[in-house]
Design a protein around this motif. Structure first.
Motif, short mmCIF file in Angstrom:
data_model
loop_
_atom_site.label_atom_id
_atom_site.label_comp_id
_atom_site.label_asym_id
_atom_site.label_seq_id
_atom_site.Cartn_x
_atom_site.Cartn_y
_atom_site.Cartn_z
N CYS A 34 0.85 -1.22 0.00
CA CYS A 34 -0.05 0.15 0.06
C CYS A 34 0.95 1.21 0.12
N SER A 35 0.21 2.33 -0.33
CA SER A 35 1.01 3.53 -0.11
C SER A 35 1.33 4.08 1.50
N GLY A 36 1.82 5.15 1.70
CA GLY A 36 1.77 5.53 3.07
C GLY A 36 0.65 6.50 3.54
N SER A 37 -0.25 6.75 2.46
CA SER A 37 -1.22 7.55 2.80
C SER A 37 -2.52 7.08 3.02
N PRO A 38 -3.45 7.18 3.95
CA PRO A 38 -4.64 6.43 3.98
C PRO A 38 -5.57 6.94 3.02
N GLU A 39 -5.38 8.06 2.70
CA GLU A 39 -6.27 8.88 1.62
C GLU A 39 -6.02 8.29 0.24
N THR A 40 -4.74 8.58 -0.15
CA THR A 40 -4.27 7.96 -1.44
C THR A 40 -4.95 6.32 -1.54
N ASN A 41 -4.65 5.58 -0.37
CA ASN A 41 -5.12 4.10 -0.56
C ASN A 41 -6.64 4.17 -0.68
N ARG A 42 -7.44 4.79 -0.24
CA ARG A 42 -8.83 4.85 -0.34
C ARG A 42 -9.35 5.19 -1.71
N ARG A 43 -8.54 6.29 -2.30
CA ARG A 43 -9.02 6.73 -3.67
C ARG A 43 -8.56 5.62 -4.73
N PHE A 44 -7.26 5.12 -4.51
CA PHE A 44 -6.76 4.10 -5.39
C PHE A 44 -7.92 2.86 -5.29
N LEU A 45 -8.31 2.31 -4.13
CA LEU A 45 -9.17 1.31 -4.13
C LEU A 45 -10.54 1.50 -4.91
N ALA A 46 -10.73 2.59 -5.07
CA ALA A 46 -12.04 2.84 -5.80
C ALA A 46 -12.07 2.97 -7.16
N CYS A 47 -10.65 2.93 -7.74
CA CYS A 47 -10.34 2.90 -9.20
C CYS A 47 -10.39 1.42 -9.68
N GLU A 48 -10.98 1.47 -11.03
CA GLU A 48 -11.33 0.27 -11.72
C GLU A 48 -9.82 -0.14 -12.42
N ARG A 49 -8.91 0.64 -12.44
CA ARG A 49 -7.89 0.21 -13.45
C ARG A 49 -6.61 1.12 -13.09
N SER A 50 -5.47 0.53 -13.28
CA SER A 50 -4.25 1.29 -12.66
C SER A 50 -3.10 0.69 -13.65
N ALA A 51 -2.03 1.38 -13.58
CA ALA A 51 -0.73 0.90 -14.42
C ALA A 51 0.36 1.12 -13.72
N PHE A 52 1.24 0.00 -13.63
CA PHE A 52 2.45 0.01 -13.10
C PHE A 52 3.62 0.23 -13.96
N VAL A 53 4.60 1.08 -13.58
CA VAL A 53 5.76 1.38 -14.34
C VAL A 53 7.04 1.49 -13.71
N GLY A 54 7.96 0.55 -13.89
CA GLY A 54 9.43 0.73 -13.29
C GLY A 54 10.56 0.51 -14.10
N ARG A 55 11.55 0.43 -13.48
CA ARG A 55 13.04 0.31 -14.47
C ARG A 55 13.84 -0.56 -13.52
N PRO A 56 13.38 -1.92 -13.28
CA PRO A 56 14.26 -2.99 -12.78
C PRO A 56 15.37 -3.20 -13.44
N GLY A 57 16.66 -2.88 -13.23
CA GLY A 57 17.79 -3.27 -13.89
C GLY A 57 18.05 -2.30 -15.02
N GLY A 58 17.31 -1.19 -14.74
CA GLY A 58 17.42 0.01 -16.14
C GLY A 58 16.58 -0.42 -17.36
N VAL A 59 15.55 -1.41 -17.21
CA VAL A 59 15.04 -1.84 -18.29
C VAL A 59 13.50 -1.53 -18.13
N LEU A 60 12.94 -0.79 -18.68
CA LEU A 60 11.49 -0.31 -18.77
C LEU A 60 10.46 -1.36 -18.44
N VAL A 61 9.80 -1.49 -17.64
CA VAL A 61 8.71 -2.52 -17.53
C VAL A 61 7.24 -1.70 -17.27
N GLN A 62 6.32 -2.36 -18.00
CA GLN A 62 4.97 -1.70 -17.68
C GLN A 62 3.73 -2.63 -17.88
N PHE A 63 2.86 -2.64 -16.83
CA PHE A 63 1.62 -3.51 -17.16
C PHE A 63 0.53 -2.97 -16.44
#
Length: 247
Positions: free
Chosen positions: A67-96
């Protein structure tokens, strides 16, 4: 807010897409083991928080993450039907993308759980890192159409390989494969324009949250000098550094 540009379906090459529950779970479980950080974007990209993956299970078809460290952010996130993850593990762009989350207890602490994503995009290191350009004082692209008409577009994202540009009126004659021989734009604070030819790689019709229609046009640089590529790399690094400082 850090905004790493997210690839559109038209820009994704199938060779970079990992599909199937077991391959996807295996890849994500590896990121969980290494505690790789991901930014989680929701509410159409207007909000985000940083998270780490905790577990990926192919048999149960689930992904668990912090979870995030913010209860308000967590509340708003739980209400969303879709979200995107973006990262760069090892310097390689990963998205889903994932569906709606719910809250659970994992290892004695609160966590989020979502259905395992259908696919994960993992770009090879040789691919160009792309960022969204700032919305304030946006970059402008200028090109010359084959009929000599002037093309003027607002740049949405940029890499050393090309740009994505937006327009609310579809330019007549724009189509995939079209070569624009005389193009130029300048970076903020840069007194010298970059000149090059470009090839149209995709044209997509989109709709904004307000219902406004717009077109996203992907352009590939054909003959951008090495020195100008270096200038773009420095600009990308500067924008990312400034965005990270705002977190």
């Amino acid at each position: 807010m850090t905004q790493i540009a997210q690839l559109t379906e038209a820009e994704i090459d199938e060779r970079f897409r990992i599909v199937g529950a077991r391959p996807v779970a295996f890849l994500l479980a590896g990121f969980a083991k290494e505690n790789d950080a991901f930014s989680v974007h929701f509410r159409d990209g207007d909000e985000m928080f940083l998270s780490t993956l905790l577990a990926a299970d192919a048999e149960r078809g689930r992904l668990i993450f912090d979870c995030s460290g913010s209860p308000e952010t967590n509340r708003r996130f739980l209400a969303c039907e879709r979200s995107a993850f973006v990262g760069r593990p090892g310097g390689v762009l990963v998205q889903f993308h994932v569906g709606q989350a719910r809250e659970i207890l994992f290892g004695g602490s609160k966590a989020f759980i979502v259905p395992l994503p259908d696919s994960v995009i993992r770009l090879q290191r040789r691919e160009h890192f792309r960022i969204e350009t700032p919305r304030v004082n946006p970059l402008e692209f200028f090109g010359r159409m084959p009929d000599c008409g002037l093309l003027r577009l607002v740049v949405h994202d940029i890499s050393v390989g090309g740009i994505g540009a937006d327009t609310t009126v579809q330019p007549a004659g724009i189509e995939t494969g079209l070569v624009l021989p005389n193009c130029h734009f300048s970076l903020p604070g840069d007194s010298r324009d970059m000149f090059f030819s470009a090839t149209v790689r995709h044209v997509r019709e989109l709709s904004s949250r307000a219902g406004t229609r717009l077109w996203r046009i992907g352009l590939q640089f054909n003959d951008l000098p090495t020195g100008d590529q270096t200038r773009i790399q420095r600009y990308i690094a500067k924008v990312e550094r400034e965005r990270h400082e705002l977190i």
